[in-house]
Design an enzyme around this catalytic site. Structure first.
Site, mmCIF file in Angstrom:
data_model
loop_
_atom_site.group_PDB
_atom_site.id
_atom_site.type_symbol
_atom_site.label_atom_id
_atom_site.label_comp_id
_atom_site.label_asym_id
_atom_site.label_seq_id
_atom_site.Cartn_x
_atom_site.Cartn_y
_atom_site.Cartn_z
ATOM 1 N N SER A 96 6.853 -43.244 -17.726
ATOM 2 C CA SER A 96 6.074 -44.075 -16.805
ATOM 3 C C SER A 96 6.839 -44.262 -15.508
ATOM 4 O O SER A 96 8.081 -44.214 -15.490
ATOM 5 C CB SER A 96 5.805 -45.453 -17.430
ATOM 6 O OG SER A 96 5.239 -46.338 -16.483
ATOM 7 N N TYR B 64 8.432 -53.374 -21.009
ATOM 8 C CA TYR B 64 7.818 -52.046 -20.914
ATOM 9 C C TYR B 64 8.716 -51.087 -20.142
ATOM 10 O O TYR B 64 8.930 -49.933 -20.561
ATOM 11 C CB TYR B 64 6.450 -52.172 -20.255
ATOM 12 C CG TYR B 64 5.675 -50.884 -20.183
ATOM 13 C CD1 TYR B 64 5.147 -50.310 -21.330
ATOM 14 C CD2 TYR B 64 5.446 -50.258 -18.963
ATOM 15 C CE1 TYR B 64 4.428 -49.131 -21.270
ATOM 16 C CE2 TYR B 64 4.722 -49.077 -18.893
ATOM 17 C CZ TYR B 64 4.209 -48.516 -20.045
ATOM 18 O OH TYR B 64 3.489 -47.342 -19.983
ATOM 19 N N LYS C 149 10.407 -47.444 -21.351
ATOM 20 C CA LYS C 149 10.095 -46.182 -20.686
ATOM 21 C C LYS C 149 11.332 -45.578 -20.028
ATOM 22 O O LYS C 149 11.494 -44.352 -19.983
ATOM 23 C CB LYS C 149 8.963 -46.381 -19.674
ATOM 24 C CG LYS C 149 7.617 -46.651 -20.328
ATOM 25 C CD LYS C 149 7.226 -45.544 -21.313
ATOM 26 C CE LYS C 149 5.847 -45.746 -21.902
ATOM 27 N NZ LYS C 149 5.434 -44.646 -22.809
ATOM 28 N N THR D 163 0.099 -46.060 -12.478
ATOM 29 C CA THR D 163 -0.881 -46.896 -13.165
ATOM 30 C C THR D 163 -2.133 -46.068 -13.397
ATOM 31 O O THR D 163 -2.797 -45.641 -12.448
ATOM 32 C CB THR D 163 -1.207 -48.139 -12.341
ATOM 33 O OG1 THR D 163 -0.004 -48.864 -12.087
ATOM 34 C CG2 THR D 163 -2.165 -49.042 -13.106
#
Length: 253
Positions: A134, A147, A151, A179
């Site tokens: 991400s 998060y 990642k 996103t």
């Protein structure tokens, strides 16, 4: 011939979102795909697509899932680690149990599935692992401490695995979406005080001015997984509308 003719892929989290888009793209290009997910009730198990109930946080479930794919298709050439969960908040907002839960899926799940597939990947003529990272693993985003930590770990794990397994003929790469327009982001938007304003803010922070589509991420995964990318390993491919590398001047007023 298509890029993936004769190859077999295991895609975790393949029942929805980015994972489902990956399954569609790989199958369209000739790959036989085992879809590993906790809930595969919505997966169309047509020719070349095998739905397999699997929980990436459970070792026995992963072993059974991979073995089911191998029995059905004869091996594993491609592993795409899409299974993941999100988390919002600062470092103070999530209790230890939530840290463990998200880490178990996003990081240990990736490691667990990959190591289970290694014996089969070593036999493949075109072995490839693609992890889903991400932009949160490369950029400091607000309200994404947990998060982002997971990642970032996926990105580091990718580079380490690439070094460990290159001489075995196994390539390992990461795709890093911005996103994306996925069910998880949809749930975040639905929970916001002003969903329309929140969506506009998410779109505006990506230089191309919109959410990334699941298909765009899937196309990048397919490139990294394909035999045509034989000299690409240990990289993180951003699919984020320029969020990680492009800085635009503010629009003229």
């Amino acid at each position: 011939m298509s890029r993936f003719d004769g190859l077999v892929a295991v895609v975790t989290g393949g029942a929805s979102g980015i994972g489902a888009a990956v399954v569609h793209v790989l199958r369209a290009e000739g790959c036989e795909v085992a879809v590993l997910d906790r809930d595969v009730s919505g997966v169309d198990g047509g020719p070349g697509v095998l739905p397999v109930t699997c929980d990436v946080t459970d070792e026995e479930s992963v072993v059974r899932g991979v073995e089911t794919a191998v029995v059905a298709y004869g091996g594993v050439d491609v592993v795409v680690n899409c299974a993941g969960v999100g988390a919002a908040g600062t470092v103070a907002d999530n209790a230890d149990d939530e840290w463990r839960r998200v880490w178990e899926v996003n990081v240990l799940g990736t490691a667990r599935v990959t190591r289970t597939c290694l014996p089969y990947l070593r036999r493949s003529r075109a072995a490839s692992v693609v992890n889903v990272g991400s932009v949160a693993g490369t950029q400091g985003l607000p309200q994404r401490a947990l998060y982002s930590a997971t990642k970032g770990a996926v990105h580091a794990l990718t580079r380490a695995m690439a070094a460990d397994h290159l001489r075995e003929g196994i390539r390992v790469n990461t795709v890093a979406p911005g996103t994306a327009d996925t069910p998880w982001v949809g749930r975040l938007l639905a929970a916001a005080d002003d969903p329309a304003a929140e969506r506009a803010a998410l779109e505006a922070r990506q230089p191309h001015g919109r959410l990334v589509s699941a298909d765009e991420v899937a196309q990048a995964v397919a490139y990294l997984a394909s035999p045509g990318a034989g000299s690409t390993t240990g990289v993180t491919l951003a699919v984020d509308g320029g969020m990680d590398h492009v800085v635009l001047r503010p629009p003229a007023s």
